[in-house]
Scaffold this motif. Sequence first.
Motif, mmCIF file in Angstrom:
data_model
loop_
_atom_site.group_PDB
_atom_site.id
_atom_site.type_symbol
_atom_site.label_atom_id
_atom_site.label_comp_id
_atom_site.label_asym_id
_atom_site.label_seq_id
_atom_site.Cartn_x
_atom_site.Cartn_y
_atom_site.Cartn_z
ATOM 1 N N PRO A 108 0.826 -1.209 0.000
ATOM 2 C CA PRO A 108 0.000 0.000 0.000
ATOM 3 C C PRO A 108 0.865 1.266 0.000
ATOM 4 O O PRO A 108 1.843 1.366 0.743
ATOM 5 C CB PRO A 108 -0.798 -0.095 1.297
ATOM 6 C CG PRO A 108 -0.801 -1.550 1.633
ATOM 7 C CD PRO A 108 0.519 -2.069 1.148
ATOM 8 N N ALA A 109 0.514 2.204 -0.862
ATOM 9 C CA ALA A 109 1.173 3.509 -0.954
ATOM 10 C C ALA A 109 0.059 4.542 -1.103
ATOM 11 O O ALA A 109 0.012 5.299 -2.059
ATOM 12 C CB ALA A 109 2.136 3.549 -2.133
ATOM 13 N N ALA A 110 -0.862 4.519 -0.167
ATOM 14 C CA ALA A 110 -2.128 5.239 -0.282
ATOM 15 C C ALA A 110 -2.104 6.586 0.409
ATOM 16 O O ALA A 110 -1.462 6.756 1.444
ATOM 17 C CB ALA A 110 -3.250 4.384 0.318
ATOM 18 N N ALA A 111 -2.848 7.526 -0.177
ATOM 19 C CA ALA A 111 -3.105 8.787 0.498
ATOM 20 C C ALA A 111 -3.909 8.479 1.759
ATOM 21 O O ALA A 111 -4.744 7.568 1.769
ATOM 22 C CB ALA A 111 -3.883 9.725 -0.416
ATOM 23 N N VAL A 112 -3.654 9.216 2.803
ATOM 24 C CA VAL A 112 -4.326 8.972 4.082
ATOM 25 C C VAL A 112 -5.784 9.429 3.995
ATOM 26 O O VAL A 112 -6.079 10.521 3.508
ATOM 27 C CB VAL A 112 -3.608 9.716 5.225
ATOM 28 C CG1 VAL A 112 -4.348 9.552 6.539
ATOM 29 C CG2 VAL A 112 -2.179 9.211 5.350
ATOM 30 N N VAL A 113 -6.681 8.562 4.438
ATOM 31 C CA VAL A 113 -8.106 8.893 4.563
ATOM 32 C C VAL A 113 -8.559 8.433 5.951
ATOM 33 O O VAL A 113 -7.932 7.565 6.562
ATOM 34 C CB VAL A 113 -8.974 8.239 3.452
ATOM 35 C CG1 VAL A 113 -8.559 8.730 2.077
ATOM 36 C CG2 VAL A 113 -8.916 6.734 3.513
ATOM 37 N N PRO A 114 -9.644 8.984 6.447
ATOM 38 C CA PRO A 114 -10.120 8.588 7.791
ATOM 39 C C PRO A 114 -10.431 7.090 7.864
ATOM 40 O O PRO A 114 -10.886 6.482 6.890
ATOM 41 C CB PRO A 114 -11.400 9.407 7.955
ATOM 42 C CG PRO A 114 -11.245 10.575 7.053
ATOM 43 C CD PRO A 114 -10.458 10.069 5.871
ATOM 44 N N ASN A 115 -10.170 6.511 9.028
ATOM 45 C CA ASN A 115 -10.513 5.119 9.338
ATOM 46 C C ASN A 115 -9.783 4.090 8.465
ATOM 47 O O ASN A 115 -10.280 2.992 8.249
ATOM 48 C CB ASN A 115 -12.031 4.896 9.224
ATOM 49 C CG ASN A 115 -12.820 5.892 10.017
ATOM 50 O OD1 ASN A 115 -12.446 6.239 11.123
ATOM 51 N ND2 ASN A 115 -13.905 6.384 9.448
ATOM 52 N N GLN A 116 -8.621 4.435 7.995
ATOM 53 C CA GLN A 116 -7.867 3.577 7.075
ATOM 54 C C GLN A 116 -6.775 2.828 7.829
ATOM 55 O O GLN A 116 -6.113 3.383 8.698
ATOM 56 C CB GLN A 116 -7.243 4.482 6.005
ATOM 57 C CG GLN A 116 -6.268 3.823 5.070
ATOM 58 C CD GLN A 116 -5.503 4.872 4.281
ATOM 59 O OE1 GLN A 116 -4.695 5.589 4.860
ATOM 60 N NE2 GLN A 116 -5.776 4.987 3.011
ATOM 61 N N SER A 117 -6.570 1.554 7.499
ATOM 62 C CA SER A 117 -5.417 0.812 8.006
ATOM 63 C C SER A 117 -4.777 0.071 6.848
ATOM 64 O O SER A 117 -5.467 -0.463 5.977
ATOM 65 C CB SER A 117 -5.817 -0.135 9.140
ATOM 66 O OG SER A 117 -6.739 -1.091 8.691
#
Length: 159
Positions: A108-117
């Motif tokens: 994973p190389a994801a932009a941060v979003v709420p409630n994300q793991s």
Amino acid sequence: TLSGTATLSITSDASGAYAFASVAQGVWQLTPRKSGDVRGVSSLDAAWILQAVAGLRTLDAQQRLAADVTGDGTISTLDASLILKRTVGLTATFPAAQACNSDWLFVPAAAVVPNQSLVSPALAASCTMGSITYGPLAADAANQDFTAILLGDPTGSWE
């Protein structure tokens, strides 16, 4: 694949872009998969593994994942041997690819979003696929990217 209250699947375009439309709020897990397209695996990859085993080369975490084609959580001469066997056509798939049901792992190389793991891929006694969990998904989640790792290609030559 997006799994939650339902299972949704989509194929990315040639650049890897994808989008799921009309996803309901709730707990979801995003897990990419890819099989085949292993044109980057070569004898140079086996040489890099042998150099790493001998202490002559340092592999980063993603290169170590790519090199562990046995899927046992370590890098050894057996991994190099299996890569050489594949390059000459003596084996069709690696044990790690069989365990993961994929020739590729995704970090994973994801932009941060709420409630994300984020769950990084791992090879050891079993295969853990890289994924992103939204618990719960409360709004659109853009730029949820992954870095692709081809099993057997620590040199990254598939790029």
